[in-house]
Design an enzyme around this catalytic site. Structure first.
Site, PDB file in Angstrom:
ATOM      1  CG  ASP A   1      -2.136  -0.918   1.016  1.00  0.00           C
ATOM      2  OD1 ASP A   1      -2.259  -1.512  -0.075  1.00  0.00           O
ATOM      3  OD2 ASP A   1      -2.945  -1.038   1.952  1.00  0.00           O
TER       4      ASP A   1
ATOM      5  CG  ASP B   1      -3.564  10.496   6.949  1.00  0.00           C
ATOM      6  OD1 ASP B   1      -2.419  10.932   6.767  1.00  0.00           O
ATOM      7  OD2 ASP B   1      -3.783   9.367   7.415  1.00  0.00           O
TER       8      ASP B   1
END
Length: 311
Positions: free
Chosen positions: A92, A167
């Site tokens: 990821d 984020d």
């Protein structure tokens, strides 16, 4: 892309302006982690497979000639300009890096996972050839996901800019101190709070730092942004979810003699001072992720978060 694949588009598609993806793919890029040797075997099998395809292949320049002896090398920027598909080999974290580099290029990405089960890279090396046969023939699910873009404004001047797929986090840099900040959404005052910081997260990032901070899990294709305070001073400070079109403004009010910092995806950071405004909004266009037809988001959640396990 055939009709069945066309139906398998998971997104808040009306809110995204990324184009619909269709096969065949004539120009394929391969992106991997900087330590390419750690995924050597997977890359070798992938290159043998791609050599048999009727496609032009560009391979990221960090891959040494001892692994790639047949395809041209290129930077990520060149891959984003010249390719109509990028295959990302890694985990990821590698996909997060690739997404930031490819943002705005309208190049879809598919991830071959090397390592632990991932939320983003969901094709295992053992299933790689079968999955690629199906997906390169147009049988895939596509998801439109968005990034955040962040600007730090000081004296009406932008002093820092970054994009984030997971984020944007505001926090004290070096010591365990609270920070005071004010939050406005669409120029409307929300609150003034003291906390260790705040996580502003996309749905993709809702299973990362935001989840650890007590935020909700958002389905990856929702058009929403989560604001999650980190260890707030008052228990009444709770996470909130807002429309992804919202304009978020965080004003730094007090850092308690610590050095505050804004960080995008845990990699891109900049110190912020009292009086700085951190402006966060959805970035356009979206990024497109391609998954096998059998991709199941909730199955990945069960596996990653150990749901439904019996002792």
């Amino acid at each position: 892309m055939n009709q069945d694949a066309a139906k398998q588009t998971d997104s808040a598609h009306a809110q995204c302006d990324a184009p619909e993806v269709s096969a065949p793919f004539k120009h394929i890029g391969v992106i991997t982690k900087p330590e390419a040797e750690s995924v050597r075997e997977t890359l070798l099998v992938l290159f043998d497979y791609l050599a048999q395809r009727d496609a032009n292949v560009l391979v990221e320049e960090c891959i040494p000639r001892s692994i790639n002896s047949r395809f041209a090398s290129a930077s990520r920027e060149e891959i984003s300009r010249q390719c109509d598909l990028a295959i990302v080999v890694g985990g990821d974290g590698t996909i997060l890096s690739a997404v930031r580099a490819m943002a705005g290029a309208n190049v879809p990405l598919m991830g071959i996972n090397v390592g632990r089960l991932g939320f983003l890279a969901d094709i295992s090396p053992d299933e790689m050839q079968q999955s690629l046969d199906e997906m390169l023939a147009g049988n895939f699910r596509q998801e439109q996901r968005f990034l955040l873009e962040c600007e730090v404004m000081r004296d009406n001047q932008c002093i820092f800019h970054c994009d984030a797929f997971n984020d944007v986090v505001v926090h004290i840099r070096d010591v365990a101190r609270m920070i005071e900040f004010e939050t406005r959404i669409n120029n409307t005052f929300v609150n003034h709070q003291r906390a260790d910081g705040i996580v502003v997260s996309t749905p993709t990032g809702s299973t990362a730092y935001a989840l650890s901070a007590g935020g909700p899990i958002l389905h990856a294709t929702l058009s929403a942004i989560t604001l999650v305070p980190i260890s707030p001073h008052t228990l009444s400070s709770r996470p909130i979810v807002v429309n992804a079109d919202s304009q978020i403004d965080i004003l730094i009010c007090n850092t308690k003699e610590g050095v505050a910092q804004v960080t995008g995806d845990g990699h891109l950071s900049h110190d912020v001072h009292v009086g700085d405004h951190i402006k966060i909004r959805r970035k356009s266009p979206c990024i497109t992720l391609l998954h096998p037809q059998q991709h199941n988001y909730f199955e990945i959640l069960r596996a990653k978060l150990h749901w439904s396990e019996h002792s």
